[in-house]
Motif scaffolding. Sequence first.
Motif: not given
Length: 213
Positions: A41, A58-59, A64
């Motif tokens: 990220v 991550i989503k 996120f």
Amino acid sequence: MEKKVVITLARQHYTGGLKIGKYLAEALGINCYDSEMFRLVSDDRAMHDNVVAHDARIKGTSLFDVAMKTYAEHPDGEFSVEDETELMKNLFDYQSDLIRRLADRESCVIVGRCANHILADRDNVVSVFIHAPMEFRKRRASSVHDLSDRELEAHIRNTDDRRADYYHRYTGEDWMDVSGYELSVNAGKYGIRGSADFIKRYLEVRFAEGTEA
């Protein structure tokens, strides 16, 4: 967990620190965020091209959400400056923003990234340093690397040196100074799952209702 608690884990190389963090997070029913997730990220192209939105780790997480918001707030070109020292400082400041915002939102485990220093002023943060004897670490490393005993030790020490240098560069402190952590855990004595269990039991005592100051 009913109370919002953030656990930061710093770890010597091949102590199993990341696995300990994941086992602990699973036992507590919270998320574990590691250095690789923070690097993704912090990648300008991955963020700009929305690659992060498709990463299964991550989503759907708070990382996120805060990354998308924080990335939008940082100046264009901040992560593409030519001066490496300036670039690394920009990345550290950006990741520090992410860590603070994560700590504001939820209970979680954060592995690496100087998180113990970044969140040092918060009462609900427990900072942990994971260490182990060299023989324990070499046994773990030998399952991954086909190296001689001397080469394994050199690899481990070099990685530790890089982590110590990174930590000192951005905090001015000694990475292995136990005064910088609330808890120090010898994974060589407790094992990986045992270390996670030990930290969990410590948290139960630390945040027990009615604990005397």
